[in-house]
Design a protein around this motif. Sequence first.
Motif, PDB file in Angstrom:
ATOM      1  N   ALA A   1      37.043  52.894  43.546  1.00  0.00           N
ATOM      2  CA  ALA A   1      38.077  51.384  43.009  1.00  0.00           C
ATOM      3  C   ALA A   1      38.960  51.090  44.186  1.00  0.00           C
ATOM      4  O   ALA A   1      38.976  49.870  44.407  1.00  0.00           O
ATOM      5  CB  ALA A   1      38.977  52.096  42.058  1.00  0.00           C
ATOM      6  N   ARG A   2      39.280  52.077  45.255  1.00  0.00           N
ATOM      7  CA  ARG A   2      40.145  51.812  46.182  1.00  0.00           C
ATOM      8  C   ARG A   2      39.197  50.826  47.300  1.00  0.00           C
ATOM      9  O   ARG A   2      39.882  49.969  47.716  1.00  0.00           O
ATOM     10  CB  ARG A   2      40.618  52.840  46.956  1.00  0.00           C
ATOM     11  CG  ARG A   2      41.560  53.944  46.386  1.00  0.00           C
ATOM     12  CD  ARG A   2      42.867  53.074  45.639  1.00  0.00           C
ATOM     13  NE  ARG A   2      43.557  53.928  44.783  1.00  0.00           N
ATOM     14  CZ  ARG A   2      42.767  54.097  43.234  1.00  0.00           C
ATOM     15  NH1 ARG A   2      42.111  53.343  42.879  1.00  0.00           N
ATOM     16  NH2 ARG A   2      43.853  54.835  42.433  1.00  0.00           N
ATOM     17  N   ILE A   3      38.165  51.224  47.481  1.00  0.00           N
ATOM     18  CA  ILE A   3      37.216  50.545  48.569  1.00  0.00           C
ATOM     19  C   ILE A   3      37.060  49.035  47.917  1.00  0.00           C
ATOM     20  O   ILE A   3      37.465  48.108  48.603  1.00  0.00           O
ATOM     21  CB  ILE A   3      35.892  51.113  48.729  1.00  0.00           C
ATOM     22  CG1 ILE A   3      36.074  52.389  49.271  1.00  0.00           C
ATOM     23  CG2 ILE A   3      34.723  50.045  49.287  1.00  0.00           C
ATOM     24  CD1 ILE A   3      34.667  53.050  49.326  1.00  0.00           C
ATOM     25  N   HIS A   4      36.882  48.835  46.861  1.00  0.00           N
ATOM     26  CA  HIS A   4      36.540  47.460  46.207  1.00  0.00           C
ATOM     27  C   HIS A   4      37.886  46.612  45.947  1.00  0.00           C
ATOM     28  O   HIS A   4      38.101  45.632  46.300  1.00  0.00           O
ATOM     29  CB  HIS A   4      36.111  47.458  44.874  1.00  0.00           C
ATOM     30  CG  HIS A   4      34.347  47.597  44.887  1.00  0.00           C
ATOM     31  ND1 HIS A   4      33.669  46.601  45.149  1.00  0.00           N
ATOM     32  CD2 HIS A   4      33.860  48.879  45.000  1.00  0.00           C
ATOM     33  CE1 HIS A   4      32.547  46.991  45.306  1.00  0.00           C
ATOM     34  NE2 HIS A   4      32.459  48.465  45.162  1.00  0.00           N
ATOM     35  N   GLN A   5      38.997  47.268  45.746  1.00  0.00           N
ATOM     36  CA  GLN A   5      40.325  46.433  46.115  1.00  0.00           C
ATOM     37  C   GLN A   5      40.540  46.190  47.471  1.00  0.00           C
ATOM     38  O   GLN A   5      41.060  45.090  47.677  1.00  0.00           O
ATOM     39  CB  GLN A   5      41.552  47.770  45.459  1.00  0.00           C
ATOM     40  CG  GLN A   5      41.627  47.879  44.399  1.00  0.00           C
ATOM     41  CD  GLN A   5      42.579  49.165  43.938  1.00  0.00           C
ATOM     42  OE1 GLN A   5      43.149  49.757  44.622  1.00  0.00           O
ATOM     43  NE2 GLN A   5      42.745  49.276  42.559  1.00  0.00           N
ATOM     44  N   ARG A   6      40.398  46.992  48.332  1.00  0.00           N
ATOM     45  CA  ARG A   6      40.439  46.500  49.924  1.00  0.00           C
ATOM     46  C   ARG A   6      39.645  45.299  50.082  1.00  0.00           C
ATOM     47  O   ARG A   6      39.879  44.503  50.749  1.00  0.00           O
ATOM     48  CB  ARG A   6      40.048  47.725  50.826  1.00  0.00           C
ATOM     49  CG  ARG A   6      41.343  48.771  51.010  1.00  0.00           C
ATOM     50  CD  ARG A   6      41.126  49.516  52.162  1.00  0.00           C
ATOM     51  NE  ARG A   6      40.050  50.405  52.008  1.00  0.00           N
ATOM     52  CZ  ARG A   6      40.011  51.496  51.397  1.00  0.00           C
ATOM     53  NH1 ARG A   6      41.179  51.976  50.902  1.00  0.00           N
ATOM     54  NH2 ARG A   6      39.011  52.415  51.494  1.00  0.00           N
ATOM     55  N   ILE A   7      38.285  45.490  49.778  1.00  0.00           N
ATOM     56  CA  ILE A   7      37.087  44.334  49.847  1.00  0.00           C
ATOM     57  C   ILE A   7      37.770  43.012  49.065  1.00  0.00           C
ATOM     58  O   ILE A   7      37.840  42.019  49.862  1.00  0.00           O
ATOM     59  CB  ILE A   7      35.824  44.689  49.208  1.00  0.00           C
ATOM     60  CG1 ILE A   7      35.270  45.859  49.964  1.00  0.00           C
ATOM     61  CG2 ILE A   7      35.110  43.594  48.873  1.00  0.00           C
ATOM     62  CD1 ILE A   7      33.762  46.230  49.578  1.00  0.00           C
ATOM     63  N   LYS A   8      38.329  43.211  47.924  1.00  0.00           N
ATOM     64  CA  LYS A   8      38.831  42.071  47.118  1.00  0.00           C
ATOM     65  C   LYS A   8      40.293  41.405  47.862  1.00  0.00           C
ATOM     66  O   LYS A   8      40.400  40.176  47.906  1.00  0.00           O
ATOM     67  CB  LYS A   8      39.352  42.715  45.861  1.00  0.00           C
ATOM     68  CG  LYS A   8      39.828  41.209  44.912  1.00  0.00           C
ATOM     69  CD  LYS A   8      40.277  41.865  43.389  1.00  0.00           C
ATOM     70  CE  LYS A   8      40.390  40.865  42.424  1.00  0.00           C
ATOM     71  NZ  LYS A   8      40.831  41.488  41.066  1.00  0.00           N
ATOM     72  N   ALA A   9      41.049  42.335  48.560  1.00  0.00           N
ATOM     73  CA  ALA A   9      42.243  41.894  49.268  1.00  0.00           C
ATOM     74  C   ALA A   9      41.801  41.150  50.541  1.00  0.00           C
ATOM     75  O   ALA A   9      42.342  40.200  50.861  1.00  0.00           O
ATOM     76  CB  ALA A   9      42.903  43.156  49.522  1.00  0.00           C
ATOM     77  N   LYS A  10      40.944  41.812  51.321  1.00  0.00           N
ATOM     78  CA  LYS A  10      40.193  40.917  52.446  1.00  0.00           C
ATOM     79  C   LYS A  10      39.454  39.494  52.055  1.00  0.00           C
ATOM     80  O   LYS A  10      39.862  38.654  52.807  1.00  0.00           O
ATOM     81  CB  LYS A  10      39.200  42.025  53.053  1.00  0.00           C
ATOM     82  CG  LYS A  10      39.738  42.940  53.957  1.00  0.00           C
ATOM     83  CD  LYS A  10      38.616  43.647  54.564  1.00  0.00           C
ATOM     84  CE  LYS A  10      39.220  45.084  55.390  1.00  0.00           C
ATOM     85  NZ  LYS A  10      38.391  45.636  55.901  1.00  0.00           N
TER      86      LYS A  10
END
Length: 167
Positions: free
Chosen positions: A124-133
């Motif tokens: 979840a955290r990895i995909h949140q960071r990807i989404k933010a980028k």
Amino acid sequence: MTLLEELGGEPALLLAVDGFYTRLLKDERLAAFFRGVDIEKLKLHQYNFLSMAFSVRFPQDFDVEKVIADKHSRLFSRGLDESHFDMVAAHFAATLRDLQVKPDLIDKAIAVLAPLRPIFQRGARIHQRIKAKKKKTIIRLALVAAAIAIVAIIIIIIAITVSRQES
């Protein structure tokens, strides 16, 4: 005796997996994650996974974390996280209770699955960071496009002004 055998063996696990998915699909908080999925195929994968997990038969080269992270990647991008893992684990425990499994065996089964929770946190955290980028990139591109549009408007205004002065 393996946990699978203590739970009643393969027939009991088949019943558990079937009841488990019935519960998951009825839960409005989770049902969206299963849209467009071949549930029968998913049940088979789940059965195979739980059969190995409860029998301690994972091959040496089987990277459980990688397999689970890869298989759930699309769902992480749709918001799947550790809170959903908790809901799923609760449904699994409830399914076992419905099947009259002894509480100590339910605790053992959940203890086998509980170490998987951090995979869902990380995913979840990895995909949140990807989404933010991606969001930052889109904002930057929008700002560049706006700057280009402003420059174009200034050039047009200069061209009109020069054209009027020459007339």
